[in-house]
Design an enzyme around this catalytic site. Structure first.
Site, PDB file in Angstrom:
ATOM      1  CB  CYS A  66      -4.539  -0.734   2.499  1.00  0.00           C
ATOM      2  SG  CYS A  66      -5.205   1.039   2.566  1.00  0.00           S
ATOM      3  CB  CYS A  98      -0.713   0.020   1.153  1.00  0.00           C
ATOM      4  SG  CYS A  98      -1.760   1.538   1.425  1.00  0.00           S
TER       5      CYS A  98
END
Lengths: 94, 196, 98
Positions: free
Chosen positions: B109, B104
């Site tokens: 994430c 990410c």
């Protein structure tokens, strides 16, 4: 906007350091920060994108110097103050 | 877990903040402790390993997993439902020609609800900046040398999907049980920075 | 008819926008102004840019867009798949008219 978080493709960061048998959290307060953030989001004080935005707004030199969960704590306190949930004086412990 | 000398002021700040929020009614008494208990009982890399092992021994499950991972993991009792925002799980399968790796670049994430918190290196600017540009170099640095003929695909988790890599089943594991196979799978393998 | 009917489907060549909006966005800088191809659709979600401003936001399609590393960085033989809201994408007229 291209903020300091948007690092994909940049050069110059140091080698990647792995920590063998890394625990989920390195200190109790880190887990508390995650729990606190989840509580505020579930309560609707702010949403996940507002939280990401608050992290991205940390000035670049401070963003790079802060640990991961320090950034989280800073974003949480920024949002709580902006939303009027707590005053800066209360945050400071006054 | 312990609080080290260096971050004692941060720990104190968090305690203070929790006290103020509780006093003002923004936190219920015990709410933080309940959430901490929920984390402890929540995601774990072992869940990812169990999914991989099942996919290795059951081709039909593998097909369902690649078609709709969020639904398929329900067969093993797992769910993406604990996230703070709606998320879909996407499983990408390595094969002899293509290797997948997840990052990410914008934040961090990761399928936390399924796998627990990500390792620190995954969240580091060093990994996030470089793996999209030079995945072969980064994988080498993390101990994974791929044949020059293997194509690499990097998945940047920039929206609402969360990714899990399905590693290739190692040679010579035909006699292993499902539990033994799961024991071979590492967190790095699930991110794509290790072979398994 | 939904507020935001899908503008793209798998296989469509696209170009990402060049503009850098003020505030939070989920189009990484390295993928800005780049040419890629839609590989699949990743559901329909409110736009992160709008949610980050506390604005109401209707769900619209999000796509997995595949880029050749060479088209992002001028070098490399790998591919990068980025998950992008339709708002960040324009049709790549040059390639779709071929």
């Amino acid at each position: 906007m291209s903020r300091i978080n948007d690092v994909g493709g940049m050069v110059g960061f140091p080698p990647i350091v792995e920590e063998p048998d890394e625990p989920a959290f390195h200190a109790d307060w880190e887990a508390h920060v995650v729990a606190l953030n989840a509580a505020m989001i579930r309560r609707g004080v702010y949403n996940l994108d507002e939280f990401r935005d608050a992290i991205e707004r940390i000035p670049p030199d401070q963003y790079l110097a802060a640990s991961y969960y320090e950034k989280w704590l800073r974003a949480i306190t920024t949002l709580l103050a902006e939303k009027g949930v707590v005053t800066p004086a209360e945050l400071a412990g006054a | 877990m312990s609080t080290t000398h260096d971050d004692a002021p941060l720990a104190a700040q968090v305690r203070h903040l929790e006290a103020v929020l509780e006093e003002r009614g923004w936190l219920a008494p015990g709410e933080i402790d309940e959430r901490l208990d929920a984390f402890a009982a929540g995601g774990s890399p072992a869940h990812g390993a169990a999914i991989v092992a099942r996919a290795w021994i059951d081709p039909d499950f593998r097909a369902r997993l690649l078609a709709d991972a969020s639904a398929a993991i329900g067969e093993l009792g797992f769910s993406m439902g604990g996230a703070l925002q709606e998320q879909e799980l996407i499983v990408v399968a390595n094969d002899a020609d293509e290797h997948h790796v997840v990052v990410c670049t914008l934040c961090s994430c990761y399928p936390i609800a399924l796998l627990g918190p990500s390792p620190s290196w995954y969240k580091s600017e060093a990994y996030r900046s470089r793996v999209v540009r030079d995945p072969r170099g980064v994988l080498g640095e993390l101990g994974l040398e791929l044949p020059a003929s293997t194509r690499i695909t990097v998945w940047d988790a920039s929206a609402e999907s969360r990714y899990l890599v399905l590693p290739r089943r190692p040679e010579g594991t035909d006699d292993l049980t499902e539990a033994e196979l799961a024991g071979l799978v590492t967190r790095k393998g699930l991110i794509g920075t290790a072979a398994v | 008819m939904p507020d935001h009917p899908d503008r793209f489907a798998p296989g469509d060549p696209v170009r990402t926008r060049i503009t850098d909006p003020p505030g939070h966005t989920r189009l990484p800088r390295y993928a800005r102004g780049a040419r890629g191809v839609i590989v699949s659709t990743a559901g329909h979600h409110p736009l992160a840019d709008e949610r980050a401003r506390g604005l109401p936001s209707a769900p619209r399609a999000v796509h997995h867009v595949r880029f050749a590393a060479r088209d992002l960085f001028g070098e490399g033989d790998h591919a990068v798949v980025v998950e992008l809201w339709e708002d960040y994408l324009e049709p790549d007229e040059e390639r779709s008219s071929r």
